[in-house]
Write an enzyme that holds these catalytic residues in place. Sequence first.
Site, short mmCIF file in Angstrom:
data_model
loop_
_atom_site.label_atom_id
_atom_site.label_comp_id
_atom_site.label_asym_id
_atom_site.label_seq_id
_atom_site.Cartn_x
_atom_site.Cartn_y
_atom_site.Cartn_z
N LYS A 128 -51.05 -17.53 4.61
CA LYS A 128 -50.79 -16.13 4.95
C LYS A 128 -52.11 -15.37 4.93
CE LYS A 128 -47.30 -12.58 4.07
NZ LYS A 128 -46.13 -12.20 3.27
N GLU A 181 -29.52 -11.83 -1.78
CA GLU A 181 -28.86 -10.61 -2.25
C GLU A 181 -27.48 -10.88 -2.83
OE1 GLU A 181 -31.77 -9.47 0.96
OE2 GLU A 181 -30.19 -10.97 0.78
N ARG A 188 -25.73 -7.06 2.72
CA ARG A 188 -25.57 -8.52 2.74
C ARG A 188 -24.80 -9.02 1.53
NH1 ARG A 188 -29.71 -11.24 5.80
NH2 ARG A 188 -30.21 -12.66 4.11
#
Length: 617
Positions: free
Chosen positions: A278, A364, A392
């Site tokens: 990243k 979640e 969610r």
Amino acid sequence: MYPLLDTIDTPADLKKLSRQQLPQLASELRAFLLESVSKTGGHLASNLGSIELTIALHYVFDTPNDRLVWDVGHQTYPHKILTDRKARMHTMRQQGGLAGFPKREESEYDTFGVGHSSTSIGAALGMAVAAKQQGIDRKSIAVIGDGAMTAGMAFEALNNAGDMDVDLLVVLNDNDMSISPNVGALNHYFSKLLSGRFYSAMRSGSSKVLGMVPPMKEIASKVEEHVKGMFTPGTLFEEFGFNYLGPIDGHDLSALVDMLGNIKNLHGPQFLHIVTKKGQGYKLAENDPVAYHGVTRFDPANGLAGGKKDGKPAYTQIFGDWLCDMAALDKRLVGITPAMREGSGLVRFAKEYPERYFDVGIAEQHAVTFAAGLACDGIKPVVAIYSTFLQRAYDQLIHDVALQNLPVVFAIDRAGLVGADGPTHAGAFDISYLRCIPNITVMTPSDENECRQLLYTAYSLDTPSAVRYPRGTGPGTPIDSVMRALPIGRGVLRREGLGRVAILAFGSMVAPALAAAEGMDASVADMRFVKPLDRALIAQLAARHDLVVTVEENAIMGGAGSACAEAMAELGLNKPVLQLGLPDCYIEHGDPAVLLAGCGLDANGIATAIQKRLETL
């Protein structure tokens, strides 16, 4: 500055390049991306890490006929640049400009709209099945980050796909990161990369030797399966029914093109594991990928500027400070986040109370049920979560928390419009979906101090509670360090007017409602609570005024205004009600103030709507 990149508008142009030119293209694309994002802001580190993969995918596959589905969308800026949107990158995340995530309406190359996590495999599988049923020869490719692999939905799709005879490729872009550093056992499983590389090299060498001796092929196959189980994370995916390949260097364009070219000729579910970094190619982002995940405008030569832009703390910081203060008072408190430590303001809490801090990954549903389990046995969990992400876990919210009447506090960040992130991240529905649930108390603070006090009020309850607050800063109200519980279901009259109008304002809409009230001498109530409502205050104001106006930064349908209208009907209060809020459509990305004004939710819009309604009375 970009001799190769400037010749490319679509993947068809990309395919005209020789393989020897691709590394130069990657270098130019990385430089252009850094220049572009530094001027507009947006997601940077994850996009820097996906450049070689993006080039290789479009170089090898026949997009858009072959379906390329990205997960989350944080890594799709290079994709947008190579698919005829380079000239519009200066409009990124601005009103009327490019969206920060893939969007079907924006380009035929954006095959599936995303913004939330872990949807790519399921969507790509659907496209693969559709192609098979219609007799269409095409490939479906899902690109998923390993952070997104912590969500159950990804494994549900893998479980389904592995049992199907379809041409599906899942590319795991493994950078050991999502937004915050990845957590959990699965992440440790992926981290066995040195062993994986050893296996990959050994497999390549042994297959060349053993393949020359036909009687040895069967033995080689058995040895290969045994070695996989010992040295790579591939066994898990092969048990799902995928042919696992990798891990390979995701920044080696030659290796990527070779591997994808081979996979293109294979049939059935394939799983390619690539390893990327990243922030690749920009040292500041490589060294701090969390800080450079999402950025505002900055000077690439000097990096991100530190410090506050003004003296007002953001609501996220107010929550984080309250959580630490509350933890000091009550050892039962724990903080839970689904992979949003930085975004939800938990950095300080994680440092000061590491044993009471739980990042469950992008999961979640699990976060909410985990909180419910903690609450069952005497712990006081606080779930820090974005409004849009709580959607969610709606089933868990209802059945695991509210049905059992457990004392879980939901600190709901990003309530209302969020600006540049657009409709996938807007908290436009939480009042509507929360207030219909029995047992839950729903609170809407209007300023910084009220946010702190209502969080304390929520924690003081022995039942489910939710405090919703917007992104960014508030009006600048001084914060009282002393915490006190506010009366449940009681609002406060902020302005007592002598005009014809009473405004019932919720949360962030109190400030513009007060400004709008000045010109018409209206009364303004800060309702504070959506559930339970202050019916006495509503009755009092309805009796003294000709028009009752409700204002909220939530969908009008089923929202706080609907709750007020229902209460008035039950009380037999026959007064007209004007409901102001977010319209029945998705609000696109742009400057939050401009978007709110477009919805009529600034002071001028509120005043104009009220005056228009008064003319009909």
